[in-house]
Design a protein around this motif. Structure first.
Motif, PDB file in Angstrom:
ATOM      1  N   VAL A  48       0.872  -1.158  -0.153  1.00 62.44           N
ATOM      2  CA  VAL A  48      -0.025   0.194   0.018  1.00 62.44           C
ATOM      3  C   VAL A  48       0.810   1.207   0.021  1.00 62.44           C
ATOM      4  CG1 VAL A  48      -1.586   1.319   1.269  1.00 62.44           C
ATOM      5  CG2 VAL A  48      -1.641  -1.134   1.259  1.00 62.44           C
ATOM      6  N   THR A  49       1.949   1.473   0.868  1.00 64.92           N
ATOM      7  CA  THR A  49       2.673   2.533   0.866  1.00 64.92           C
ATOM      8  C   THR A  49       3.828   2.271  -0.040  1.00 64.92           C
ATOM      9  OG1 THR A  49       4.224   1.315   2.615  1.00 64.92           O
ATOM     10  CG2 THR A  49       2.171   2.872   3.556  1.00 64.92           C
ATOM     11  N   GLY A  50       4.236   1.351  -0.655  1.00 70.54           N
ATOM     12  CA  GLY A  50       5.298   1.158  -1.821  1.00 70.54           C
ATOM     13  C   GLY A  50       6.465   0.900  -1.023  1.00 70.54           C
ATOM     14  N   THR A  51       6.387   0.406   0.221  1.00 70.90           N
ATOM     15  CA  THR A  51       7.665   0.007   0.902  1.00 70.90           C
ATOM     16  C   THR A  51       8.190  -1.298   0.329  1.00 70.90           C
ATOM     17  OG1 THR A  51       6.874   1.209   2.678  1.00 70.90           O
ATOM     18  CG2 THR A  51       8.951  -0.075   2.876  1.00 70.90           C
ATOM     19  N   ALA A  52       9.595  -1.331   0.127  1.00 73.96           N
ATOM     20  CA  ALA A  52      10.085  -2.384  -0.364  1.00 73.96           C
ATOM     21  C   ALA A  52      10.522  -3.442   0.862  1.00 73.96           C
ATOM     22  CB  ALA A  52      11.417  -2.215  -1.273  1.00 73.96           C
ATOM     23  N   ALA A  53      10.844  -4.623   0.277  1.00 73.42           N
ATOM     24  CA  ALA A  53      11.176  -5.607   1.346  1.00 73.42           C
ATOM     25  C   ALA A  53      12.632  -5.546   1.624  1.00 73.42           C
ATOM     26  CB  ALA A  53      10.857  -7.075   0.814  1.00 73.42           C
ATOM     27  N   ARG A  54      13.013  -5.897   2.690  1.00 70.10           N
ATOM     28  CA  ARG A  54      14.511  -6.132   3.276  1.00 70.10           C
ATOM     29  C   ARG A  54      14.856  -7.265   4.181  1.00 70.10           C
ATOM     30  NH1 ARG A  54      16.471  -0.658   3.217  1.00 70.10           N
ATOM     31  NH2 ARG A  54      18.071  -1.154   4.627  1.00 70.10           N
ATOM     32  N   VAL A  55      16.203  -7.719   4.114  1.00 68.39           N
ATOM     33  CA  VAL A  55      16.637  -8.757   5.022  1.00 68.39           C
ATOM     34  C   VAL A  55      17.694  -8.168   5.855  1.00 68.39           C
ATOM     35  CG1 VAL A  55      17.588 -10.790   4.889  1.00 68.39           C
ATOM     36  CG2 VAL A  55      16.262 -10.287   3.053  1.00 68.39           C
ATOM     37  N   ALA A  56      17.628  -8.371   7.211  1.00 68.39           N
ATOM     38  CA  ALA A  56      18.576  -8.182   7.928  1.00 68.39           C
ATOM     39  C   ALA A  56      19.252  -9.400   8.571  1.00 68.39           C
ATOM     40  CB  ALA A  56      18.236  -7.262   9.098  1.00 68.39           C
ATOM     41  N   VAL A  57      20.749  -9.449   8.737  1.00 66.75           N
ATOM     42  CA  VAL A  57      21.398 -10.699   9.193  1.00 66.75           C
ATOM     43  C   VAL A  57      22.135 -10.177  10.407  1.00 66.75           C
ATOM     44  CG1 VAL A  57      22.899 -12.545   8.847  1.00 66.75           C
ATOM     45  CG2 VAL A  57      21.463 -11.810   6.863  1.00 66.75           C
ATOM     46  N   LEU A  58      21.676 -10.920  11.536  1.00 62.88           N
ATOM     47  CA  LEU A  58      22.276 -10.555  12.845  1.00 62.88           C
ATOM     48  C   LEU A  58      22.957 -11.677  13.382  1.00 62.88           C
ATOM     49  CD1 LEU A  58      18.935  -8.977  14.272  1.00 62.88           C
ATOM     50  CD2 LEU A  58      20.796  -7.772  12.902  1.00 62.88           C
ATOM     51  N   THR A  59      24.135 -11.427  14.044  1.00 63.09           N
ATOM     52  CA  THR A  59      24.692 -12.204  15.005  1.00 63.09           C
ATOM     53  C   THR A  59      24.437 -11.811  16.726  1.00 63.09           C
ATOM     54  OG1 THR A  59      26.827 -11.083  15.339  1.00 63.09           O
ATOM     55  CG2 THR A  59      26.547 -12.806  13.424  1.00 63.09           C
ATOM     56  N   ASP A  60      24.652 -12.566  17.532  1.00 65.82           N
ATOM     57  CA  ASP A  60      24.251 -12.320  18.733  1.00 65.82           C
ATOM     58  C   ASP A  60      25.265 -11.151  19.283  1.00 65.82           C
ATOM     59  OD1 ASP A  60      22.793 -14.316  18.910  1.00 65.82           O
ATOM     60  OD2 ASP A  60      23.401 -15.206  20.998  1.00 65.82           O
ATOM     61  N   ALA A  61      26.373 -10.958  18.674  1.00 68.88           N
ATOM     62  CA  ALA A  61      27.461  -9.695  18.986  1.00 68.88           C
ATOM     63  C   ALA A  61      26.714  -8.537  18.408  1.00 68.88           C
ATOM     64  CB  ALA A  61      28.580  -9.922  18.383  1.00 68.88           C
ATOM     65  N   ASP A  62      25.978  -8.620  17.219  1.00 72.89           N
ATOM     66  CA  ASP A  62      25.400  -7.381  16.590  1.00 72.89           C
ATOM     67  C   ASP A  62      24.247  -6.786  17.792  1.00 72.89           C
ATOM     68  OD1 ASP A  62      26.662  -7.463  14.281  1.00 72.89           O
ATOM     69  OD2 ASP A  62      25.366  -8.896  13.559  1.00 72.89           O
ATOM     70  N   ILE A  63      23.657  -7.787  18.254  1.00 72.83           N
ATOM     71  CA  ILE A  63      22.501  -7.429  19.138  1.00 72.83           C
ATOM     72  C   ILE A  63      23.101  -6.949  20.337  1.00 72.83           C
ATOM     73  CG2 ILE A  63      20.358  -8.316  20.471  1.00 72.83           C
ATOM     74  CD1 ILE A  63      20.209 -10.364  18.312  1.00 72.83           C
ATOM     75  N   GLY A  64      24.057  -7.474  20.841  1.00 69.12           N
ATOM     76  CA  GLY A  64      24.704  -7.144  22.343  1.00 69.12           C
ATOM     77  C   GLY A  64      25.313  -5.817  22.343  1.00 69.12           C
ATOM     78  N   GLU A  65      26.027  -5.570  21.142  1.00 68.21           N
ATOM     79  CA  GLU A  65      26.959  -4.334  21.127  1.00 68.21           C
ATOM     80  C   GLU A  65      25.988  -3.157  20.539  1.00 68.21           C
ATOM     81  OE1 GLU A  65      30.539  -5.447  19.212  1.00 68.21           O
ATOM     82  OE2 GLU A  65      30.680  -7.092  20.523  1.00 68.21           O
ATOM     83  N   ASP A  66      24.643  -3.516  20.297  1.00 63.76           N
ATOM     84  CA  ASP A  66      23.921  -2.259  19.505  1.00 63.76           C
ATOM     85  C   ASP A  66      24.328  -1.457  18.416  1.00 63.76           C
ATOM     86  OD1 ASP A  66      21.586  -0.553  19.339  1.00 63.76           O
ATOM     87  OD2 ASP A  66      22.413   0.781  20.683  1.00 63.76           O
ATOM     88  N   ARG A  67      24.924  -2.687  17.375  1.00 60.61           N
ATOM     89  CA  ARG A  67      25.485  -2.201  16.363  1.00 60.61           C
ATOM     90  C   ARG A  67      24.560  -1.899  15.243  1.00 60.61           C
ATOM     91  NH1 ARG A  67      29.488  -7.516  15.463  1.00 60.61           N
ATOM     92  NH2 ARG A  67      31.262  -6.868  17.104  1.00 60.61           N
ATOM     93  N   THR A  68      25.038  -1.101  14.321  1.00 59.72           N
ATOM     94  CA  THR A  68      24.232  -0.309  13.063  1.00 59.72           C
ATOM     95  C   THR A  68      24.795  -1.012  11.899  1.00 59.72           C
ATOM     96  OG1 THR A  68      25.356   1.560  13.294  1.00 59.72           O
ATOM     97  CG2 THR A  68      23.641   1.532  14.541  1.00 59.72           C
ATOM     98  N   ASP A  69      25.894  -1.658  11.756  1.00 58.22           N
ATOM     99  CA  ASP A  69      26.596  -2.003  10.641  1.00 58.22           C
ATOM    100  C   ASP A  69      26.402  -3.510  10.330  1.00 58.22           C
ATOM    101  OD1 ASP A  69      28.061  -3.095  12.668  1.00 58.22           O
ATOM    102  OD2 ASP A  69      30.001  -2.478  11.883  1.00 58.22           O
ATOM    103  N   TYR A  70      25.445  -4.183  10.883  1.00 54.68           N
ATOM    104  CA  TYR A  70      25.040  -5.490  10.370  1.00 54.68           C
ATOM    105  C   TYR A  70      24.622  -5.497   8.823  1.00 54.68           C
ATOM    106  CZ  TYR A  70      20.361  -3.813  11.660  1.00 54.68           C
ATOM    107  OH  TYR A  70      19.404  -3.105  11.654  1.00 54.68           O
ATOM    108  N   PRO A  71      24.867  -6.647   8.233  1.00 52.39           N
ATOM    109  CA  PRO A  71      24.699  -6.770   6.833  1.00 52.39           C
ATOM    110  C   PRO A  71      22.984  -6.726   6.701  1.00 52.39           C
ATOM    111  CG  PRO A  71      25.465  -8.909   7.503  1.00 52.39           C
ATOM    112  CD  PRO A  71      25.704  -7.832   8.849  1.00 52.39           C
ATOM    113  N   GLN A  72      22.673  -5.899   5.462  1.00 58.28           N
ATOM    114  CA  GLN A  72      21.230  -6.091   5.061  1.00 58.28           C
ATOM    115  C   GLN A  72      21.325  -6.008   3.493  1.00 58.28           C
ATOM    116  OE1 GLN A  72      18.648  -3.137   7.282  1.00 58.28           O
ATOM    117  NE2 GLN A  72      20.625  -2.204   7.946  1.00 58.28           N
ATOM    118  N   LEU A  73      20.141  -6.793   3.224  1.00 58.06           N
ATOM    119  CA  LEU A  73      19.724  -6.777   1.773  1.00 58.06           C
ATOM    120  C   LEU A  73      18.363  -5.644   1.385  1.00 58.06           C
ATOM    121  CD1 LEU A  73      19.598  -7.789  -1.255  1.00 58.06           C
ATOM    122  CD2 LEU A  73      18.564  -9.975  -0.323  1.00 58.06           C
TER     123      LEU A  73
END
Length: 449
Positions: A161-186
């Motif tokens: 409806v809004t035209g927002t495209a799909a995305r994928v985020a891939v996380l490790t436990d370290a990404d979550i625990g360290e509050d990272r923003t540079d985890y890989p995304q598609l």
């Protein structure tokens, strides 16, 4: 949207008002300060670190989330998230619970407080109080979650409806625990109801034609990580109409199609596709729409409604599994257990079915051997609270599984080895979702001190 907003921890010893789904039950939200149990040096024991794990449980139709210590199921902490969770998933290494609030485009994360560190020549286990993490995901419509080998792939459908495209985020436990923003995304160019499977630096994810009349994709692509993003390396020629559902094991990634199962085999950096077509056992509109797999198992389990199939990708075989459905009309929980040695099913009558998994079938021996059926609900399903169902959590460190009964407000512990109920816990609220967190292979399994 790709915005991350920090959350402040809930105030210590703050009492909150009534939880909407809990009748006249009051709940207290008490976030305790984390106390890490560290054991420096190599001459120590690990007895004080909980090897049984912890459960995260939500209250039905409420933003209330509780963390329970196993095996006694005593309360450790409780939290309020923004909205009623639509699902719970464990992170790649089982430390964090992903608390999904799909309609709000939000995923919060709760630290279960049990984790393991590699100290080169040995593994050490650690323990702390559970806490609500500042890390969160705010992309549009988080829908499919797939974890394997320490990675969690989150597929965001986007919004037509809004035209927002799909995305994928891939996380490790370290990404979550360290509050990272540079985890890989598609990032895609259009919306889709897709799925993705992460395998180290590679991502196998679905592709939908923007001009398609359906939100379901029909192709699969191979993507390779480059820093904080993925680039498309290959589109597999084999198509998968009406693609829905995926899983992976040690060598294969499988996707459910309306005409069969698409199989992607990995050999190092080489990926090849093949198609396993539906057999004569499929009738009418039957199709594989859900898949489950384990890196410890040769077979995938494919679900066509309440009909199950054992899928052996290497041999190209697809055989029905007789699970003696009885009066069941839906499956509400499933998964491999005991490091792939068992497979369990929970159905909408509140019955747990247990199989021994033998791997590749030999002669007359089936890969999935029926062991037992445990009826965990003796009442009538007509008394199920609206919107509720029986839910299943599987321990990754023991032979225990946990089942919620929203009719009786109970949390039931089942020992798979003996196929029997060993404990019941009365809850002060109607349970919604449940997930197990902990250390899959406690340090004492790796070495002795």
């Amino acid at each position: 949207m790709n915005v991350k907003t920090s959350i402040k921890h809930l105030a210590v010893a703050v009492s909150v008002a009534l939880v909407s789904a809990c009748g006249d039950t009051k709940v207290n939200i008490n976030e305790k300060d984390p106390i890490v149990i560290e054991k420096p040096g190599h001459d120590h024991d690990h007895d004080e670190v909980n090897a049984s794990g912890r459960l995260v449980v939500t209250a039905l139709d409420s933003a209330y989330v509780q963390v329970l210590e196993l095996p006694a199921k005593t309360e450790l902490n409780s939290f309020l998230v923004s909205a009623t969770p639509s699902a719970l998933y464990a992170s790649g290494d089982y430390r964090y619970a992903a608390v999904v609030q799909r309609s709000q485009d939000l995923v919060n994360f709760i630290d279960g407080g049990l984790w393991q560190e590699d100290h080169i020549d040995h593994m050490d286990d650690y323990q702390a109080a559970p806490r609500l993490m500042p890390f969160q995901l705010t992309q549009v419509r988080p829908t499919h979650f797939a974890s394997a080998e320490g990675q969690l792939a989150v597929f965001f459908d986007g919004n037509s409806v809004t035209g927002t495209a799909a995305r994928v985020a891939v996380l490790t436990d370290a990404d979550i625990g360290e509050d990272r923003t540079d985890y890989p995304q598609l990032s895609y160019e259009t919306h889709q109801h897709g799925v993705a499977q992460a395998r180290g630096e590679y991502l196998i994810s679905t592709i939908r034609d923007a001009n398609s009349s359906t939100t379901l994709p029909d192709k699969v692509g191979l993507y390779e990580q480059h820093g904080d993003h993925y680039d498309l390396e290959q589109v597999f020629a084999e198509t998968c109409p009406g693609l829905h559902g995926s899983a992976q094991n040690h060598d294969f990634i499988a996707f459910g199609c309306s005409d069969g199962v698409l199989l992607i085999e990995q050999a190092g950096s080489t990926f090849t596709a093949s198609k396993l077509l539906n057999t004569a056992a499929f009738t009418g509109t039957m199709r594989i729409g859900t898949l489950d797999g384990s890196h410890s198992a040769e077979h995938f389990v494919g679900f066509a409604g309440t009909t199950l199939f054992a899928i052996h990708p290497e041999d190209g075989e697809m055989e029905p599994i007789d699970w003696q459905a009885g009066n069941a009309t839906a499956i509400t929980g499933y998964g491999f257990a005991e490091q792939g040695e068992k497979f369990v099913l929970l159905d909408n009558t509140g019955t747990l079915t247990i199989f021994n998994y033998h791997g590749h079938a030999h002669g007359d021996e089936a890969a999935f051997e029926f062991v037992s059926k445990l009826p965990l609900n003796t009442g009538s399903n007509t008394t199920l609270p609206s919107g509720s169902r029986f839910e299943l959590a599987i321990s990754a460190s023991s032979d225990k599984v946990y089942v919620t009964n929203p009719i009786t407000r109970q949390l039931i512990t089942v020992d798979l080895h003996d196929a029997e109920v060993v404990a019941e816990k009365q809850l002060p609220y109607v349970p919604g979702k449940v997930v197990w967190l902990g250390i899959a292979n406690p340090a004492d399994d790796h070495h002795a001190h």
